[in-house]
Design a protein around this motif. Structure first.
Motif, PDB file in Angstrom:
ATOM      1  N   SER A 347      67.986  26.226  48.544  1.00  0.00           N
ATOM      2  CA  SER A 347      67.428  25.211  47.643  1.00  0.00           C
ATOM      3  C   SER A 347      65.928  25.378  47.449  1.00  0.00           C
ATOM      4  CB  SER A 347      67.719  23.801  48.165  1.00  0.00           C
ATOM      5  OG  SER A 347      67.010  23.544  49.368  1.00  0.00           O
ATOM      6  N   TYR A 350      64.486  26.968  44.195  1.00  0.00           N
ATOM      7  CA  TYR A 350      64.605  26.269  42.914  1.00  0.00           C
ATOM      8  C   TYR A 350      63.477  25.256  42.770  1.00  0.00           C
ATOM      9  CZ  TYR A 350      69.580  27.748  42.701  1.00  0.00           C
ATOM     10  OH  TYR A 350      70.751  28.452  42.660  1.00  0.00           O
ATOM     11  N   GLN A 354      67.862  22.599  43.998  1.00  0.00           N
ATOM     12  CA  GLN A 354      69.322  22.516  43.902  1.00  0.00           C
ATOM     13  C   GLN A 354      69.955  22.896  45.235  1.00  0.00           C
ATOM     14  OE1 GLN A 354      71.192  24.532  40.566  1.00  0.00           O
ATOM     15  NE2 GLN A 354      69.395  24.221  39.270  1.00  0.00           N
ATOM     16  N   HIS A 356      73.313  23.792  46.978  1.00  0.00           N
ATOM     17  CA  HIS A 356      74.716  24.188  46.822  1.00  0.00           C
ATOM     18  C   HIS A 356      75.406  24.387  48.169  1.00  0.00           C
ATOM     19  CE1 HIS A 356      74.203  24.684  42.499  1.00  0.00           C
ATOM     20  NE2 HIS A 356      73.102  25.379  42.729  1.00  0.00           N
TER      21      HIS A 356
END
Length: 380
Positions: A347, A350, A354, A356
């Motif tokens: 993350s 970004y 983000q 995931h």
């Protein structure tokens, strides 16, 4: 003193943070991307021999000619194309320096540069310190592919550069020939420069071909390639790399390079020029690192982590979504502090963080280290 930083929002690199945390808690460090095994003793001896033979003064600004000639021959052997050793290849203090110098040479205030997130963390600061504007496009997960239609709409008259990275850090994916053809089409009849970060060019798996920009005639004419001997020959601390580009672009690069670096460690260049004379020293790398990847994945195949085998680099992304709902940064910290194994959360690559639920692990380690790491991962 009063001053305004040109990078006021930049924090300590996640690689430094996680490595420090690993050291503090005596954790196995699979976070920062460096091997924990030594490079070829012949190469080490070559550097020592060069020092003892008197190669201790400045190397030529662009790098030793014999090294540039060896690089040129490597491109001819691998990609059936080449760069002129005198005017189109420059030896650099690692790939990061090459990337920073390329951006500094061409990006002016308000120029736009397209990059793809998650992205290696040196791109955006280099753009911003030169007054440029980063246009970040998210790769499509879970395959981490480039959304080319989005790229087409993002290109404006202000677009000066597009930065690609293949094989890709941190995801371990590689760009295809189709990807390159689409990039070639998008940049056709423009003044857009392509910066192709290819530091893991020799670490690619399952008999795939590395699709370098130099394979594509129209892309090659507008592109820089950056590469790393540290990544290739297991000696990241030596900080020696190189870049290639058409003469007109390389001239602009050297105008900047000569004033922020001038030249690179001479005895290492001498040894590398000799080491490249044997193509097996780089041709055998895919098999070497694929054995590392396969060993690591076989050891954790019964764990609760999910994964798709990395296509390139020496990184493997592991999905922990079936283990925890914790934020990836916090989960990486917990694994380091409580379980004794360090990784990198994606993350942080970004702008909007983000999450995931994936972590990046480096498998450029001895098999003993990979076995110790797998024993921890299998218990989570």
């Amino acid at each position: 003193m009063q001053f305004k930083s040109k990078l006021p929002h930049v924090e300590t690199s996640i690689f430094s943070v996680m490595s420090a945390l690993a050291n503090e808690h005596n954790a196995i460090n699979l976070s920062q991307g460096f091997p924990n095994f030594k490079s070829d003793q012949k190469l080490i001896d070559g550097v020592s021999s060069a020092m003892n033979s008197g190669y201790n003064q400045y190397a030529p600004m662009a790098g030793r000619l014999d090294l540039r000639e060896a690089i040129s021959k490597k491109f001819e052997l691998l990609y059936n194309t080449t760069y002129h050793p005198e005017s189109e290849i420059t030896v650099t203090a690692g790939a990061t320096q090459a990337i920073f110098t390329i951006i500094s040479a061409f990006i002016k205030p308000n120029d736009e540069v397209i990059i793809f997130k998650p992205a290696y963390d040196c791109y955006q600061p280099a753009i911003e310190v030169n007054g440029g504007k980063t246009i970040a496009i998210a790769l499509e997960t879970p395959e981490y592919t480039i959304p080319w239609e989005t790229v087409k709409t993002a290109v404006t008259p202000k677009t000066k550069m597009i930065i690609i990275n293949t094989p890709h850090n941190p995801s371990g994916t590689v760009l295809s020939a189709s990807d390159m053809l689409q990039l070639e089409d998008i940049t056709k009849n423009t003044d857009i420069i392509v910066l192709s970060d290819e530091v893991y060019e020799h670490i690619i798996f399952d008999n795939q071909q590395h699709q370098s920009v130099c394979r594509f005639k129209n892309l090659k004419q507008r592109s820089f390639i950056t590469a790393s001997f540290g990544k290739t020959f297991h000696n990241t601390g030596w900080k020696v790399g190189y870049c290639c580009a058409p003469k007109i672009l390389m001239e602009a690069f050297r105008n900047v390079h000569q004033f922020n670096v001038f030249s690179v460690h001479h005895p290492t260049q001498k040894a590398l020029a000799e080491h490249l004379q044997n193509p097996d020293n780089f041709i055998e790398l895919p098999e070497f690192y694929q054995e590392k990847r396969d060993t690591f994945l076989n050891l954790i195949k019964d764990s609760r982590f999910k994964f798709k085998p990395s296509n390139g680099t020496y990184f493997q992304v592991l999905d922990y979504s079936e283990i925890s709902t914790e934020n990836d940064v916090r989960f990486a910290e917990q694994l380091t502090i409580e379980k004794g194994i360090a990784s990198i959360p994606l993350s942080v690559f970004y702008d909007d963080f983000q999450d995931h639920k994936v972590l990046r692990f480096c498998f450029a380690k001895t098999n003993e280290t990979l076995k110790q790491a797998s024993e921890i991962l299998n218990k989570i």
